[in-house]
Write a protein that holds these residues in place. Structure first.
Motif, PDB file in Angstrom:
ATOM      1  N   VAL A  18      12.113  13.808 -16.567  1.00 32.07           N
ATOM      2  CA  VAL A  18      11.334  12.570 -16.663  1.00 32.07           C
ATOM      3  C   VAL A  18      10.465  12.454 -15.412  1.00 32.07           C
ATOM      4  O   VAL A  18      10.666  13.167 -14.422  1.00 32.07           O
ATOM      5  CB  VAL A  18      12.248  11.339 -16.797  1.00 32.07           C
ATOM      6  CG1 VAL A  18      13.038  11.407 -18.095  1.00 32.07           C
ATOM      7  CG2 VAL A  18      13.196  11.224 -15.603  1.00 32.07           C
ATOM      8  N   GLU A  19       9.509  11.526 -15.443  1.00 30.56           N
ATOM      9  CA  GLU A  19       8.564  11.438 -14.331  1.00 30.56           C
ATOM     10  C   GLU A  19       9.238  11.071 -13.024  1.00 30.56           C
ATOM     11  O   GLU A  19       8.947  11.669 -11.981  1.00 30.56           O
ATOM     12  CB  GLU A  19       7.471  10.415 -14.646  1.00 30.56           C
ATOM     13  CG  GLU A  19       6.439  10.301 -13.523  1.00 30.56           C
ATOM     14  CD  GLU A  19       5.237   9.482 -13.914  1.00 30.56           C
ATOM     15  OE1 GLU A  19       4.337   9.311 -13.067  1.00 30.56           O
ATOM     16  OE2 GLU A  19       5.175   9.010 -15.064  1.00 30.56           O
ATOM     17  N   LEU A  48       8.735  19.723  -7.519  1.00 30.88           N
ATOM     18  CA  LEU A  48       9.275  18.566  -8.232  1.00 30.88           C
ATOM     19  C   LEU A  48      10.156  17.699  -7.348  1.00 30.88           C
ATOM     20  O   LEU A  48      10.556  16.601  -7.763  1.00 30.88           O
ATOM     21  CB  LEU A  48      10.063  19.015  -9.474  1.00 30.88           C
ATOM     22  CG  LEU A  48       9.302  19.868 -10.491  1.00 30.88           C
ATOM     23  CD1 LEU A  48      10.165  20.133 -11.711  1.00 30.88           C
ATOM     24  CD2 LEU A  48       7.996  19.202 -10.897  1.00 30.88           C
ATOM     25  N   VAL A  49      10.475  18.183  -6.136  1.00 34.03           N
ATOM     26  CA  VAL A  49      11.225  17.362  -5.181  1.00 34.03           C
ATOM     27  C   VAL A  49      10.219  16.503  -4.426  1.00 34.03           C
ATOM     28  O   VAL A  49       9.416  17.002  -3.650  1.00 34.03           O
ATOM     29  CB  VAL A  49      12.049  18.235  -4.215  1.00 34.03           C
ATOM     30  CG1 VAL A  49      12.757  17.350  -3.195  1.00 34.03           C
ATOM     31  CG2 VAL A  49      13.073  19.062  -4.986  1.00 34.03           C
ATOM     32  N   VAL A 111      17.849  12.307  -3.535  1.00 31.67           N
ATOM     33  CA  VAL A 111      16.704  13.132  -3.912  1.00 31.67           C
ATOM     34  C   VAL A 111      15.877  12.372  -4.941  1.00 31.67           C
ATOM     35  O   VAL A 111      16.402  11.894  -5.952  1.00 31.67           O
ATOM     36  CB  VAL A 111      17.153  14.486  -4.509  1.00 31.67           C
ATOM     37  CG1 VAL A 111      15.938  15.361  -4.791  1.00 31.67           C
ATOM     38  CG2 VAL A 111      18.106  15.199  -3.554  1.00 31.67           C
ATOM     39  N   HIS A 112      14.594  12.277  -4.665  1.00 32.09           N
ATOM     40  CA  HIS A 112      13.660  11.700  -5.635  1.00 32.09           C
ATOM     41  C   HIS A 112      12.955  12.860  -6.334  1.00 32.09           C
ATOM     42  O   HIS A 112      12.218  13.614  -5.707  1.00 32.09           O
ATOM     43  CB  HIS A 112      12.645  10.802  -4.916  1.00 32.09           C
ATOM     44  CG  HIS A 112      11.577  10.254  -5.819  1.00 32.09           C
ATOM     45  ND1 HIS A 112      10.501   9.550  -5.333  1.00 32.09           N
ATOM     46  CD2 HIS A 112      11.406  10.311  -7.165  1.00 32.09           C
ATOM     47  CE1 HIS A 112       9.718   9.190  -6.331  1.00 32.09           C
ATOM     48  NE2 HIS A 112      10.244   9.643  -7.456  1.00 32.09           N
ATOM     49  N   TYR A 113      13.224  13.006  -7.630  1.00 29.63           N
ATOM     50  CA  TYR A 113      12.558  14.031  -8.428  1.00 29.63           C
ATOM     51  C   TYR A 113      11.334  13.409  -9.110  1.00 29.63           C
ATOM     52  O   TYR A 113      11.396  12.291  -9.627  1.00 29.63           O
ATOM     53  CB  TYR A 113      13.505  14.588  -9.490  1.00 29.63           C
ATOM     54  CG  TYR A 113      14.703  15.309  -8.940  1.00 29.63           C
ATOM     55  CD1 TYR A 113      14.592  16.608  -8.451  1.00 29.63           C
ATOM     56  CD2 TYR A 113      15.957  14.694  -8.908  1.00 29.63           C
ATOM     57  CE1 TYR A 113      15.701  17.281  -7.939  1.00 29.63           C
ATOM     58  CE2 TYR A 113      17.067  15.356  -8.398  1.00 29.63           C
ATOM     59  CZ  TYR A 113      16.928  16.649  -7.917  1.00 29.63           C
ATOM     60  OH  TYR A 113      18.025  17.302  -7.410  1.00 29.63           O
ATOM     61  N   ASN A 114      10.246  14.148  -9.131  1.00 28.20           N
ATOM     62  CA  ASN A 114       9.015  13.680  -9.772  1.00 28.20           C
ATOM     63  C   ASN A 114       8.537  14.779 -10.723  1.00 28.20           C
ATOM     64  O   ASN A 114       8.001  15.796 -10.296  1.00 28.20           O
ATOM     65  CB  ASN A 114       7.952  13.376  -8.708  1.00 28.20           C
ATOM     66  CG  ASN A 114       6.746  12.693  -9.297  1.00 28.20           C
ATOM     67  OD1 ASN A 114       6.875  11.782 -10.113  1.00 28.20           O
ATOM     68  ND2 ASN A 114       5.558  13.128  -8.909  1.00 28.20           N
ATOM     69  N   ASP A 115       8.736  14.550 -12.018  1.00 20.19           N
ATOM     70  CA  ASP A 115       8.466  15.586 -13.031  1.00 20.19           C
ATOM     71  C   ASP A 115       7.645  14.985 -14.178  1.00 20.19           C
ATOM     72  O   ASP A 115       8.134  14.844 -15.305  1.00 20.19           O
ATOM     73  CB  ASP A 115       9.806  16.127 -13.545  1.00 20.19           C
ATOM     74  CG  ASP A 115       9.643  17.342 -14.442  1.00 20.19           C
ATOM     75  OD1 ASP A 115       8.507  17.822 -14.604  1.00 20.19           O
ATOM     76  OD2 ASP A 115      10.665  17.795 -15.009  1.00 20.19           O
ATOM     77  N   PRO A 116       6.377  14.620 -13.916  1.00 16.89           N
ATOM     78  CA  PRO A 116       5.577  13.944 -14.944  1.00 16.89           C
ATOM     79  C   PRO A 116       5.295  14.802 -16.169  1.00 16.89           C
ATOM     80  O   PRO A 116       5.039  14.269 -17.252  1.00 16.89           O
ATOM     81  CB  PRO A 116       4.283  13.582 -14.205  1.00 16.89           C
ATOM     82  CG  PRO A 116       4.199  14.558 -13.073  1.00 16.89           C
ATOM     83  CD  PRO A 116       5.622  14.799 -12.657  1.00 16.89           C
ATOM     84  N   GLY A 118       7.492  16.991 -17.443  1.00 15.03           N
ATOM     85  CA  GLY A 118       8.739  17.358 -18.102  1.00 15.03           C
ATOM     86  C   GLY A 118       9.061  18.835 -18.014  1.00 15.03           C
ATOM     87  O   GLY A 118       9.589  19.422 -18.962  1.00 15.03           O
ATOM     88  N   GLN A 119       8.777  19.460 -16.868  1.00  8.81           N
ATOM     89  CA  GLN A 119       8.992  20.900 -16.714  1.00  8.81           C
ATOM     90  C   GLN A 119      10.460  21.261 -16.589  1.00  8.81           C
ATOM     91  O   GLN A 119      10.889  22.340 -16.982  1.00  8.81           O
ATOM     92  CB  GLN A 119       8.238  21.405 -15.474  1.00  8.81           C
ATOM     93  CG  GLN A 119       6.750  21.121 -15.499  1.00  8.81           C
ATOM     94  CD  GLN A 119       6.099  21.461 -14.173  1.00  8.81           C
ATOM     95  OE1 GLN A 119       6.020  22.626 -13.779  1.00  8.81           O
ATOM     96  NE2 GLN A 119       5.639  20.447 -13.467  1.00  8.81           N
ATOM     97  N   GLY A 120      11.234  20.378 -15.979  1.00 11.06           N
ATOM     98  CA  GLY A 120      12.640  20.666 -15.734  1.00 11.06           C
ATOM     99  C   GLY A 120      12.824  21.494 -14.475  1.00 11.06           C
ATOM    100  O   GLY A 120      11.919  22.202 -14.018  1.00 11.06           O
ATOM    101  N   ILE A 121      14.009  21.412 -13.887  1.00 12.28           N
ATOM    102  CA  ILE A 121      14.295  22.118 -12.646  1.00 12.28           C
ATOM    103  C   ILE A 121      15.786  22.385 -12.550  1.00 12.28           C
ATOM    104  O   ILE A 121      16.613  21.568 -12.981  1.00 12.28           O
ATOM    105  CB  ILE A 121      13.826  21.291 -11.416  1.00 12.28           C
ATOM    106  CG1 ILE A 121      14.159  22.015 -10.102  1.00 12.28           C
ATOM    107  CG2 ILE A 121      14.447  19.914 -11.426  1.00 12.28           C
ATOM    108  CD1 ILE A 121      13.714  21.262  -8.863  1.00 12.28           C
ATOM    109  N   GLU A 122      16.150  23.552 -12.032  1.00  9.62           N
ATOM    110  CA  GLU A 122      17.519  23.823 -11.595  1.00  9.62           C
ATOM    111  C   GLU A 122      17.473  23.816 -10.079  1.00  9.62           C
ATOM    112  O   GLU A 122      16.981  24.751  -9.461  1.00  9.62           O
ATOM    113  CB  GLU A 122      18.013  25.170 -12.119  1.00  9.62           C
ATOM    114  CG  GLU A 122      19.462  25.453 -11.734  1.00  9.62           C
ATOM    115  CD  GLU A 122      19.969  26.764 -12.299  1.00  9.62           C
ATOM    116  OE1 GLU A 122      20.206  27.696 -11.497  1.00  9.62           O
ATOM    117  OE2 GLU A 122      20.106  26.853 -13.541  1.00  9.62           O
TER     118      GLU A 122
END
Length: 238
Positions: A18-19, A48-49, A111-116, A118-122
């Motif tokens: 999510v964003e 994305l971090v 941690v603030h994730y910013n994924d506008p 929707g790529q996803g991250i491990e």
């Protein structure tokens, strides 16, 4: 010599695509002796971090990174945003780790994730904390100030300036002795263009402790300008 590295990592966590999402990771440890934290080295390779806030809490605290974690009521030690490299404290100061041998404390890494998109991250990113048992002469701390809740940028404005003030009455209540400011971290989000921290005496601005044009992808800790230098500079210019 005599420096230990504590590695904090997200451990392969996958936040929702999510964003905006905030997660908190907890790292419990026993205090076998008092230490000073003398530096932080971010280990971040994902765009994305969005940012980190590292806090410390007394006792054994457990957090679940799957639970949204926007606010964490603990003592802030350090923060990171894109563009920042290692942050080392001056040789005469360190952040105190532990209050008495035999107790427990917990690092909490928000941690603030910013994924506008929707790529996803491990996520295996994190931070290395440099600590030493060789206590330095002075103990450092973080003093946070600013404004979030009342910022309301009107549409259609070519430029907009927002001012937040930390009054002398407030700092008098918070600080019971003079402090030496050695570094400052100015932080906004993508819409910010410039930011400054001014020093006021008797309601008058006597200079800026830190100021910079703002670039979200090139943030950094700045050396704080001394009040004496500011006064000399302002007098000479006038």
């Amino acid at each position: 010599d005599g420096v230990e590295v504590i590695e904090l990592r997200a451990g392969g966590f996958s936040p929702p695509p999510v964003e905006t999402y905030y997660s908190c990771f907890s790292f419990n440890f026993e205090v076998d002796a008092l230490h000073h934290i003398i530096g932080f080295e971010p280990v971040v390779d994902s765009p994305l971090v969005h940012h980190y806030v590292l806090s410390i809490a007394d006792g054994n605290v457990e957090t679940d990174p799957n639970d949204p974690c926007f606010e964490w009521p603990a003592e802030i030690l350090w923060a990171w945003s894109p563009g920042m490299g290692p942050m080392m404290l001056p040789e005469e100061a360190g952040l105190l780790l532990g209050d008495a041998p035999g107790g427990q404390q917990t690092f909490v890494l928000q941690v603030h994730y910013n994924d506008p998109l929707g790529q996803g991250i491990e996520d295996n990113n994190g931070v290395d904390i440099l600590v030493t048992e060789d206590l330095r002469p002075n103990t450092a701390a973080i003093f946070s100030q600013g404004d979030i809740g009342s910022i309301n940028i009107p549409g259609g404005e070519a430029a907009y300036e927002h001012t937040a003030e930390c009054s002398g009455a407030l700092t008098t209540n918070l600080l019971d002795a003079p402090i030496n400011v050695f570094s400052t971290f100015l932080h906004m989000h993508e819409l910010g263009a410039a930011i400054t921290t001014d020093i006021l005496r008797d309601g008058e601005v006597v200079g800026s402790m830190a100021e910079a044009p703002f670039d979200f992808n090139a943030q950094r800790f700045l050396d704080a300008v001394s009040y004496t230098h500011l006064r000399a500079h302002e007098t000479g210019r006038n």
